[in-house]
Motif scaffolding. Structure first.
Motif, PDB file in Angstrom:
ATOM      1  N   GLY A  51      34.255  38.497  25.472  1.00 24.81           N
ATOM      2  CA  GLY A  51      35.294  38.241  25.289  1.00 24.81           C
ATOM      3  C   GLY A  51      36.421  39.210  24.957  1.00 24.81           C
ATOM      4  O   GLY A  51      37.680  38.234  25.562  1.00 24.81           O
ATOM      5  N   ASP A  52      36.304  39.835  25.003  1.00 29.57           N
ATOM      6  CA  ASP A  52      37.507  41.118  25.949  1.00 29.57           C
ATOM      7  C   ASP A  52      38.069  40.733  27.010  1.00 29.57           C
ATOM      8  O   ASP A  52      38.782  41.251  27.248  1.00 29.57           O
ATOM      9  CB  ASP A  52      36.288  42.820  25.839  1.00 29.57           C
ATOM     10  CG  ASP A  52      36.467  43.102  23.917  1.00 29.57           C
ATOM     11  OD1 ASP A  52      36.664  42.567  22.442  1.00 29.57           O
ATOM     12  OD2 ASP A  52      35.896  43.795  23.903  1.00 29.57           O
ATOM     13  N   ASP A  53      37.022  40.993  28.337  1.00 27.36           N
ATOM     14  CA  ASP A  53      37.450  40.272  29.881  1.00 27.36           C
ATOM     15  C   ASP A  53      38.645  39.315  29.194  1.00 27.36           C
ATOM     16  O   ASP A  53      39.101  39.380  30.041  1.00 27.36           O
ATOM     17  CB  ASP A  53      36.289  40.274  30.405  1.00 27.36           C
ATOM     18  CG  ASP A  53      35.134  41.562  30.711  1.00 27.36           C
ATOM     19  OD1 ASP A  53      35.790  42.332  30.782  1.00 27.36           O
ATOM     20  OD2 ASP A  53      34.382  41.390  30.727  1.00 27.36           O
ATOM     21  N   TYR A  54      38.403  38.448  28.345  1.00 29.08           N
ATOM     22  CA  TYR A  54      38.532  36.863  28.823  1.00 29.08           C
ATOM     23  C   TYR A  54      40.345  37.402  28.046  1.00 29.08           C
ATOM     24  O   TYR A  54      41.236  37.116  28.424  1.00 29.08           O
ATOM     25  CB  TYR A  54      38.399  35.742  28.086  1.00 29.08           C
ATOM     26  CG  TYR A  54      37.200  35.397  28.689  1.00 29.08           C
ATOM     27  CD1 TYR A  54      37.460  34.392  29.853  1.00 29.08           C
ATOM     28  CD2 TYR A  54      35.937  35.018  28.051  1.00 29.08           C
ATOM     29  CE1 TYR A  54      36.355  34.710  30.331  1.00 29.08           C
ATOM     30  CE2 TYR A  54      34.896  34.319  28.995  1.00 29.08           C
ATOM     31  CZ  TYR A  54      34.746  34.211  29.855  1.00 29.08           C
ATOM     32  OH  TYR A  54      33.773  33.599  30.850  1.00 29.08           O
ATOM     33  N   ALA A  55      40.117  38.717  27.376  1.00 27.97           N
ATOM     34  CA  ALA A  55      41.771  37.759  26.673  1.00 27.97           C
ATOM     35  C   ALA A  55      42.532  39.180  27.454  1.00 27.97           C
ATOM     36  O   ALA A  55      44.049  39.855  27.303  1.00 27.97           O
ATOM     37  CB  ALA A  55      41.300  39.365  24.617  1.00 27.97           C
TER      38      ALA A  55
ATOM     39  N   GLN B  93      44.416  37.563  29.869  1.00 25.65           N
ATOM     40  CA  GLN B  93      45.395  36.260  28.888  1.00 25.65           C
ATOM     41  C   GLN B  93      46.375  37.096  29.079  1.00 25.65           C
ATOM     42  O   GLN B  93      47.320  36.881  29.490  1.00 25.65           O
ATOM     43  CB  GLN B  93      44.562  35.667  28.042  1.00 25.65           C
ATOM     44  CG  GLN B  93      44.960  34.396  27.412  1.00 25.65           C
ATOM     45  CD  GLN B  93      45.184  34.130  25.980  1.00 25.65           C
ATOM     46  OE1 GLN B  93      44.416  34.045  25.544  1.00 25.65           O
ATOM     47  NE2 GLN B  93      46.188  32.470  26.102  1.00 25.65           N
ATOM     48  N   LEU B  94      46.172  38.747  28.473  1.00 24.11           N
ATOM     49  CA  LEU B  94      47.158  39.083  28.103  1.00 24.11           C
ATOM     50  C   LEU B  94      47.963  39.770  28.898  1.00 24.11           C
ATOM     51  O   LEU B  94      48.774  40.286  29.240  1.00 24.11           O
ATOM     52  CB  LEU B  94      46.873  40.042  27.062  1.00 24.11           C
ATOM     53  CG  LEU B  94      46.485  39.884  25.854  1.00 24.11           C
ATOM     54  CD1 LEU B  94      45.905  40.779  25.143  1.00 24.11           C
ATOM     55  CD2 LEU B  94      47.488  39.187  24.974  1.00 24.11           C
ATOM     56  N   GLY B  95      47.279  39.552  30.180  1.00 28.11           N
ATOM     57  CA  GLY B  95      47.976  40.560  31.872  1.00 28.11           C
ATOM     58  C   GLY B  95      47.590  41.714  31.954  1.00 28.11           C
ATOM     59  O   GLY B  95      47.738  42.317  32.854  1.00 28.11           O
ATOM     60  N   GLY B  96      46.537  42.654  31.583  1.00 29.13           N
ATOM     61  CA  GLY B  96      45.683  43.563  31.224  1.00 29.13           C
ATOM     62  C   GLY B  96      44.709  44.234  30.382  1.00 29.13           C
ATOM     63  O   GLY B  96      45.998  43.721  29.136  1.00 29.13           O
ATOM     64  N   PRO B  97      45.485  45.764  31.130  1.00 29.26           N
ATOM     65  CA  PRO B  97      44.516  46.899  29.219  1.00 29.26           C
ATOM     66  C   PRO B  97      45.909  46.558  28.380  1.00 29.26           C
ATOM     67  O   PRO B  97      47.067  47.411  29.276  1.00 29.26           O
ATOM     68  CB  PRO B  97      43.559  47.660  30.156  1.00 29.26           C
ATOM     69  CG  PRO B  97      44.005  47.910  30.996  1.00 29.26           C
ATOM     70  CD  PRO B  97      44.343  46.569  32.079  1.00 29.26           C
ATOM     71  N   ARG B  98      45.289  47.452  27.174  1.00 28.66           N
ATOM     72  CA  ARG B  98      46.498  47.693  26.453  1.00 28.66           C
ATOM     73  C   ARG B  98      47.511  48.989  27.413  1.00 28.66           C
ATOM     74  O   ARG B  98      46.716  50.040  27.444  1.00 28.66           O
ATOM     75  CB  ARG B  98      45.693  48.244  25.138  1.00 28.66           C
ATOM     76  CG  ARG B  98      46.872  48.577  24.279  1.00 28.66           C
ATOM     77  CD  ARG B  98      46.298  49.298  22.778  1.00 28.66           C
ATOM     78  NE  ARG B  98      47.319  49.444  21.333  1.00 28.66           N
ATOM     79  CZ  ARG B  98      47.188  49.187  20.462  1.00 28.66           C
ATOM     80  NH1 ARG B  98      46.173  48.984  20.202  1.00 28.66           N
ATOM     81  NH2 ARG B  98      48.168  49.389  19.796  1.00 28.66           N
TER      82      ARG B  98
END
Length: 77
Positions: free
Chosen positions: A37-41, A44-49
């Motif tokens: 689920g983290d990979d999908y998020a 969707q957001l465009g990359g890691p924080r």
């Protein structure tokens, strides 16, 4: 007890025909894990924080109200 051959479960009129199975797509890497689920998020957001390619987060009105407009004298307490 004498060894007797077992009869197959298939009827005598039908030969032992294999049931056709659907073709599965070939996996490129069988050892690869499924996405979480983290990979999908992240996708969707465009990359890691904090990634430099992402635009900065917009400042909320409450945070803008709390942010001082003049710098202090450097003391934190």
């Amino acid at each position: 007890m004498a060894d007797t051959p077992r009869r197959s479960a298939a009827p005598e009129s039908e030969p032992d025909a294999a049931v056709p199975r659907p073709d599965l797509p070939a996996r490129t890497d069988p050892g690869a894990e499924r996405p979480t689920g983290d990979d999908y998020a992240q996708a969707q957001l465009g990359g890691p924080r904090g990634h430099p390619d992402l635009a900065p987060a917009p400042m909320t009105p409450q945070r803008a109200k709390k942010t001082p407009t003049t710098p202090g004298d450097g003391h934190t307490a």
